[in-house]
Motif scaffolding. Structure first.
Motif, PDB file in Angstrom:
ATOM      1  N   SER A 268      73.790 -24.942 113.221  1.00 20.06           N
ATOM      2  CA  SER A 268      73.414 -26.174 114.588  1.00 20.06           C
ATOM      3  C   SER A 268      74.991 -26.833 115.190  1.00 20.06           C
ATOM      4  O   SER A 268      75.660 -26.076 114.191  1.00 20.06           O
ATOM      5  CB  SER A 268      72.744 -26.753 114.079  1.00 20.06           C
ATOM      6  OG  SER A 268      73.753 -27.814 113.185  1.00 20.06           O
TER       7      SER A 268
ATOM      8  N   ASP B  17      66.464 -22.850 118.987  1.00 19.23           N
ATOM      9  CA  ASP B  17      66.309 -24.421 119.885  1.00 19.23           C
ATOM     10  C   ASP B  17      67.422 -25.269 118.672  1.00 19.23           C
ATOM     11  O   ASP B  17      67.414 -25.582 117.208  1.00 19.23           O
ATOM     12  CB  ASP B  17      64.636 -24.776 119.296  1.00 19.23           C
ATOM     13  CG  ASP B  17      64.301 -26.938 119.145  1.00 19.23           C
ATOM     14  OD1 ASP B  17      66.092 -27.000 120.616  1.00 19.23           O
ATOM     15  OD2 ASP B  17      63.854 -27.171 118.889  1.00 19.23           O
ATOM     16  N   ASP B  18      68.864 -25.312 119.282  1.00 18.75           N
ATOM     17  CA  ASP B  18      69.976 -25.993 118.683  1.00 18.75           C
ATOM     18  C   ASP B  18      69.184 -27.529 118.763  1.00 18.75           C
ATOM     19  O   ASP B  18      68.708 -28.153 119.452  1.00 18.75           O
ATOM     20  CB  ASP B  18      70.643 -26.151 119.366  1.00 18.75           C
ATOM     21  CG  ASP B  18      72.231 -26.701 118.908  1.00 18.75           C
ATOM     22  OD1 ASP B  18      71.582 -26.606 117.778  1.00 18.75           O
ATOM     23  OD2 ASP B  18      73.291 -26.423 119.563  1.00 18.75           O
TER      24      ASP B  18
ATOM     25  N   ASP C 279      69.678 -33.453 119.230  1.00 13.72           N
ATOM     26  CA  ASP C 279      68.359 -33.932 120.595  1.00 13.72           C
ATOM     27  C   ASP C 279      67.090 -34.650 119.996  1.00 13.72           C
ATOM     28  O   ASP C 279      66.999 -34.272 120.891  1.00 13.72           O
ATOM     29  CB  ASP C 279      68.873 -32.055 120.864  1.00 13.72           C
ATOM     30  CG  ASP C 279      69.799 -32.004 121.727  1.00 13.72           C
ATOM     31  OD1 ASP C 279      70.399 -32.672 122.463  1.00 13.72           O
ATOM     32  OD2 ASP C 279      69.483 -30.993 122.358  1.00 13.72           O
ATOM     33  N   HIS C 280      66.617 -34.401 118.971  1.00 10.97           N
ATOM     34  CA  HIS C 280      65.779 -34.606 118.195  1.00 10.97           C
ATOM     35  C   HIS C 280      65.231 -35.501 117.472  1.00 10.97           C
ATOM     36  O   HIS C 280      65.907 -35.730 116.151  1.00 10.97           O
ATOM     37  CB  HIS C 280      64.834 -32.996 117.357  1.00 10.97           C
ATOM     38  CG  HIS C 280      64.391 -32.382 117.683  1.00 10.97           C
ATOM     39  ND1 HIS C 280      63.876 -32.660 119.053  1.00 10.97           N
ATOM     40  CD2 HIS C 280      64.758 -30.793 117.960  1.00 10.97           C
ATOM     41  CE1 HIS C 280      64.203 -30.713 120.361  1.00 10.97           C
ATOM     42  NE2 HIS C 280      64.789 -29.983 118.863  1.00 10.97           N
TER      43      HIS C 280
END
Length: 356
Positions: A292, A319-320, A345-346
């Motif tokens: 990542s 999805d990074d 991001d999450h």
């Protein structure tokens, strides 16, 4: 300091085939260190080649967390890490690199400084990164090359090492035709014999390939040095250049060494290698594993020190889960924000972003 771990599965946007394997996903273990309300993060990814699975990484990072808890602050722990006094001898380099990453991130946040500033570079480094095209049919490779060139990539790396060398040559020729203005690197991942390499390298030089990584099987650095001596294009050691001693053996005898933080043990180990080879005629390449943005970020803070930059591991993901180093336009950029400068991001629990 309190440490927390989380294991995640990183899915690739499409399977990546190289000469020795095909990869569709990779496990990553995230280390979070907390001290006085701030958190620093690091990532280690599983690798069959290096014999590391997520369970082993998690166990070793748990042990590292116990060692870190004995330090009063991250600055003293980072000093111990640099001196080789933090982790047990024999700790896998990928684990050491993840621990150092989390410490650098945390120390930077505490100081209000980006990692590159901690390392003595005032301006955030930015560099054109290679983007990897795996072993695939020429038509698909050409389509990828056109798309990547249109997006801004100026450097492409094409994997090679199929049983029929003509298949590889056709792929590289298709990429060259589809993206005539890009620079090309070639990476057989050690698939050729020295005899095959001597026969094939002139043909790749004719196609405009700029350099080749590890053309012959690792384990015989003397053979690699002999090949480099008469090669028609630069030869870069990768699998034969794992750490400092390997680089010392090859300095001045190959045209480049591919330094990956997960191979050598982290940022400061990479800086030692860069200092070692400076002026020897052997240039620095910065490479990576598929990871990542968190895993790639420490190397991006060194990107201005390398002749070749191949920091695209995060760009291969579907999805990074982290962001902050860019790269989709062909250029990776270190952030000027404190620490590594990456954000999850999450947002989930203890992996939320901290602001110094």
């Amino acid at each position: 300091m309190k440490s927390t771990l989380r294991t995640v599965r990183l899915q690739l946007a499409e399977p990546l085939r190289i000469s020795r394997s095909v990869m569709a996903a990779r496990d990553a273990v995230w280390l979070s260190l907390e001290h006085r309300g701030l958190r620093g993060h690091g990532e280690a990814v599983a690798s069959a080649y290096f014999g590391l699975d997520a369970t082993t990484i998690g166990r070793l990072l748990t042990d590292a967390g116990g060692a870190l808890a004995r330090f009063a602050d991250p600055e003293s722990a980072l000093a111990a890490q640099r001196a080789g006094e933090l982790l047990p001898e024999g700790t896998p380099p990928a684990v050491a690199a993840a621990v150092e990453s989390a410490l650098l991130d945390l120390v930077g946040k505490r100081a209000g400084a980006a990692v590159h500033q901690l390392l003595g570079t005032l301006t955030p480094p930015a560099a054109a990164t290679a983007r990897t095209i795996g072993i695939t049919d020429p038509q698909h490779a050409a389509a990828q090359a056109r798309r990547l060139a249109a997006a801004g990539f100026r450097l492409l790396k094409v994997k090679a090492g199929t049983p029929d060398p003509e298949d590889d040559l056709a792929r590289v020729a298709a990429v060259r035709h589809a993206a005539p203005d890009v620079r090309l690197l070639l990476d057989p991942n050690g698939a050729w014999t020295p005899t095959e390499a001597r026969a094939l390298l002139p043909r790749y030089a004719d196609l405009g390939v700029e350099a080749v990584e590890q053309p012959i099987a690792p384990g015989d650095p003397e053979a690699l040095a002999r090949l480099a001596e008469g090669a028609p294009l630069p030869v870069i050691a990768d699998e034969d250049a794992v750490g400092y001693d390997d680089a010392r053996r090859l300095a001045g005898r190959v045209h480049g060494v591919n330094v990956k933080l997960a191979k050598c043990g982290g940022v400061h180990a990479a800086l030692r290698i860069a200092e070692l080879i400076a002026g020897s005629g052997t240039a620095l390449m910065l490479g990576c594993l598929t990871a990542s943005s968190l895993g790639i970020a420490p190397a991006v803070h060194l990107a201005d020190r390398a002749r070749w930059v191949d920091l695209d591991g995060h760009l291969l993901l579907a999805d990074d889960p982290w962001s902050g180093i860019g790269g989709a336009d062909g250029t990776v950029r270190a952030s000027g924000r404190a620490g590594l400068g990456v954000r999850p991001d999450h947002h989930e629990g203890h992996f939320r972003e901290d602001v110094a």
